[in-house]
Design an enzyme around this catalytic site. Sequence first.
Site, PDB file in Angstrom:
ATOM      1  N   ASP A 104       0.813  -1.213   0.000  1.00  0.00           N
ATOM      2  CA  ASP A 104       0.000   0.000   0.000  1.00  0.00           C
ATOM      3  C   ASP A 104       0.851   1.270   0.000  1.00  0.00           C
ATOM      4  O   ASP A 104       1.465   1.605   1.005  1.00  0.00           O
ATOM      5  CB  ASP A 104      -0.907  -0.029   1.230  1.00  0.00           C
ATOM      6  CG  ASP A 104      -1.797   1.182   1.344  1.00  0.00           C
ATOM      7  OD1 ASP A 104      -2.013   1.863   0.322  1.00  0.00           O
ATOM      8  OD2 ASP A 104      -2.284   1.448   2.462  1.00  0.00           O
ATOM      9  N   ASP A 291      -2.133   5.699  -5.187  1.00  0.00           N
ATOM     10  CA  ASP A 291      -2.435   4.850  -4.037  1.00  0.00           C
ATOM     11  C   ASP A 291      -2.752   3.427  -4.486  1.00  0.00           C
ATOM     12  O   ASP A 291      -3.828   3.145  -5.005  1.00  0.00           O
ATOM     13  CB  ASP A 291      -3.623   5.444  -3.280  1.00  0.00           C
ATOM     14  CG  ASP A 291      -3.935   4.705  -1.991  1.00  0.00           C
ATOM     15  OD1 ASP A 291      -3.277   3.683  -1.708  1.00  0.00           O
ATOM     16  OD2 ASP A 291      -4.834   5.149  -1.258  1.00  0.00           O
TER      17      ASP A 291
END
Length: 503
Positions: A104, A291
Amino acid sequence: MGTRIQSFLLLLLLSCLIFLSATSSEQKGDGTLRIGLKKRKLDRANRLASQLFLKNRGSWSSKGFFHLSDGNSDAVPLKNYLDAQYYGDITIGTPPQKFTAIFDTGSSNLWMPSSKCYLSVACYFHSKYSASESSTYKKNGKPASIRYGTGAISGYFSNDDVKIGNLVIKDQEFIEATNEPGITFLVAKFDGILGLGFKEIAVGNSTPVWYNMVEKGLVKEQIFSFWLNRNPQNQEGGEIVFGGVDPKHFKGEHTYVPVTRKGYWQFDMGDLNIAGKPTGYCSKGCSAIADSGTSLLTGPTSVITMINHAIGAVGVASKECKTVIGQYGKTMLNSLLSQTDPRKVCSQIGLCGFDESMGIKSVTDDGTSDLINEAMCSVCEMATVWMQSELTQNETQERILTYASELCDHIPSPNQQSAVNCERVSSMPIVTFTIGGKPFDLSPQDYIFKIGDGVQSQCTSGFTAMDIPPPRGPLWILGDIFMGPYHTVFDYGKGRVGFAKSA
């Protein structure tokens, strides 16, 4: 009855937790490490869980979205990890204990469920780290808590060897999660999260895994790159390359933009076009972050509403919106025609206050309901954007007011996806982002999620709305919807992000 239904749904969701795919890793002689990713196929169970999570989360305000609190509890971007699709494997400890993790770029900590997680149901459906079974474990004990909306993952820090592919990061600090509340982590098909963001947003000032890989000389170049395989017929989910890029993963040259604010991989972007028509919202620039921890693409409500209108997405009809357009529409339009600063239009008609020092609007306090004030102010602000966009296209006043009223029926619920007609996907418009002065197109096949086939198929828009106030906003969050069609390079050494067409 409601409790029985929720219990049934919970059992249904738990029955869908079996996760059988595997990943691979390979370390090349060129100083790079390649981590194969697995891709979760979208299914109705997870979509239902996602909706249930959002419904039960309750109302949410963006006011504290980017606030890093004092003490041991820190805020990270509120995201629905149930929508994440790409995962990889890591191990912790000696002998190695295997876990599935989301890589992430929108967070910076490594955390995994702890064997001492006794009271959270989620921990019983995922692999748990056992310190007593690792000879390289080192006690730390510093408390840790990461807030996700109304809940929090809490536990404590520990140190142990973390292995990614064939690389071993010795004595890595990570969080043993002893409390994982809520449905998100209960039904998630990953065990934990490996953050690849900057240290500035790391909980507890912990040194991220990537930082240690660089500082210990485990990678040749201070770069990692993502290739996400969007071909539904291919079992290969994608690949992360630590230490470089794979030329086979992209076409042409990358367009690089500098990181403007460390924490997230944040950069500046230009305007957004819908079917070649500029929205004007980001004509003076907006911020965006790349992201990998979400499959969605999030932006300001005013622009997402315009996209919803263009693709025929079903939104949430807003009584306040139509009231504002009906009562104040002509006045707002006349103010814009007279060259009034768009930011001051709503304050002039009394729906919002205006802070001259900050250049931002705030809700007025005239003794009426704060919620009503906030809703009316927000709608006025959105309508101003819509009208300004149409004025640049030389539309008539009547057409502009009609268009604004139509958009009221396409306002999305915060952080939720909108349904679309699957039969219309092929005729939906191209949505174009401007990054580094160059256009990056997203086709309907890129931004529409389809679950099932035939008459049972369901389609939803991958665009969701979230309004981040200044000075950190307006902000776009570019998830896998964008990183799929565009190979993404995270250049830590030169402080930049690069995008090129995926191969």
